[in-house]
Scaffold this active site. Structure first.
Site, PDB file in Angstrom:
ATOM      1  N   ASP A 158       2.136   3.399  -6.313  1.00 54.13           N
ATOM      2  CA  ASP A 158       0.930   3.497  -5.494  1.00 54.13           C
ATOM      3  C   ASP A 158      -0.290   3.543  -6.426  1.00 54.13           C
ATOM      4  OD1 ASP A 158       0.153   4.023  -2.477  1.00 54.13           O
ATOM      5  OD2 ASP A 158      -1.011   5.484  -3.618  1.00 54.13           O
ATOM      6  N   ASP A 160       9.227  -1.289   1.395  1.00 53.37           N
ATOM      7  CA  ASP A 160       7.841  -0.830   1.303  1.00 53.37           C
ATOM      8  C   ASP A 160       6.955  -1.778   2.092  1.00 53.37           C
ATOM      9  OD1 ASP A 160       5.390   0.216   0.622  1.00 53.37           O
ATOM     10  OD2 ASP A 160       5.530  -0.257  -1.498  1.00 53.37           O
ATOM     11  N   HIS A 207       8.092   3.198   0.769  1.00 53.54           N
ATOM     12  CA  HIS A 207       6.980   3.306  -0.174  1.00 53.54           C
ATOM     13  C   HIS A 207       7.130   4.509  -1.117  1.00 53.54           C
ATOM     14  CE1 HIS A 207       2.902   2.727  -1.624  1.00 53.54           C
ATOM     15  NE2 HIS A 207       2.584   3.963  -1.289  1.00 53.54           N
TER      16      HIS A 207
END
Length: 286
Positions: free
Chosen positions: A109, A238, A266
């Protein structure tokens, strides 16, 4: 410094450490000995995200995981805007203060752009990479750009600040193989209990587009670290980062090993910790 009342030590049984960096009070954990794994979180998470990796790797590695200002247990100095270039600078100063060397950033991320920015500015400190679902260049895909505009705009202001949509909806929704327990979920919601405290979470989606100059700098500098070994651990379910990003990392780092985590979401460190721990142990370059 005392931990808050909501902190569940049974879920995060590591010593909390604190470092004053440019007016911020940075919370971090530093467990184990050996090569440094610098674990960098995204939004709206904090060092708690890496608890399984720390437990599973602390016998072989020095696991260092910090919270950015405004996240987890870290506090921001007056005037801090929670923008990505500020987080990059704070992580740079953190690395310098601890004089971390021979670092393997563990990123996913927003940890990707932040960790890669620090790496291309300080390549002499970098040994290798563990790369989860992330990116390290200006976003061109339509969906993330729209996501950034919506969640970083007026509607997002309501959804994030009033309804805490990231911690209450996106975190459990980004874990596909299992469900968080109520106690685990509380460790993600508790750091931002009020609308005002959720401003750091609201800024990050806006930065998907606003941080383009920094992302251009990172993309242009990747050749400074492209010769480092990379372990790419990629969650196949994801919603945000897909095959195109994985393939670009594979092209960027020729000396790579890819491990696809089938059905993981994710927040892969929650979904597939055992597979990731085994992958790191078997891959890590001696």
């Amino acid at each position: 410094m005392a931990r808050p009342a909501w902190f569940d030590e049974s879920l995060f049984p590591f010593e909390s450490r604190w470092l004053d960096v440019d007016g911020a009070r940075i919370h971090y954990v530093d467990e184990g000995t050996g090569p440094v794994l610098l674990m960098l979180h995204g939004n709206p998470t904090w060092s708690f995200l890496f608890r399984h990796l720390i437990s599973g790797l602390g016998d072989r590695f020095r696991c260092v995981a910090l919270d950015y200002p405004g996240f987890g247990l870290s506090t921001a100095p007056p005037g801090y805007g929670y923008r990505i270039h500020e987080h990059v600078r704070m992580v740079e100063r953190f690395v310098e203060e601890l004089d971390l060397q021979d670092i393997t950033p563990v990123v996913q991320d927003w940890g990707g752009p932040i960790g890669m920015a620090v790496s291309v500015r300080h390549p002499e400190r970098i040994r290798a990479f563990v790369i989860g679902n992330t990116w390290a260049w200006p976003i061109e895909a339509t969906f993330p750009k729209i996501f950034g505009r919506v969640l970083g705009g007026p509607l997002g202001h309501v959804l994030v600040r009033r309804f805490d949509v990231f911690a209450r909806v996106f975190v459990p929704g980004g874990i596909r193989r299992r469900k968080l327990t109520p106690a685990e979920h509380r460790m993600y919601t508790a750091p931002h209990p009020t609308p005002a405290s959720r401003e750091p979470v609201h800024v990050m989606p806006r930065e998907i587009n606003a941080a383009r100059p920094l992302l251009e700098e990172v993309a242009a500098g990747l050749d400074r670290v492209a010769d480092r070994p990379a372990l790419i651990v990629w969650a196949t379910a994801d919603q945000a980062f897909k095959e195109r990003e994985r393939r670009r990392f594979e092209r960027t780092f020729p000396d790579h090993r890819t491990v696809e985590l089938e059905g993981a979401g994710h927040y892969l460190w929650e979904d597939a910790p055992d597979e990731i721990i085994e992958a790191i142990r078997s891959w890590f370059p001696d």
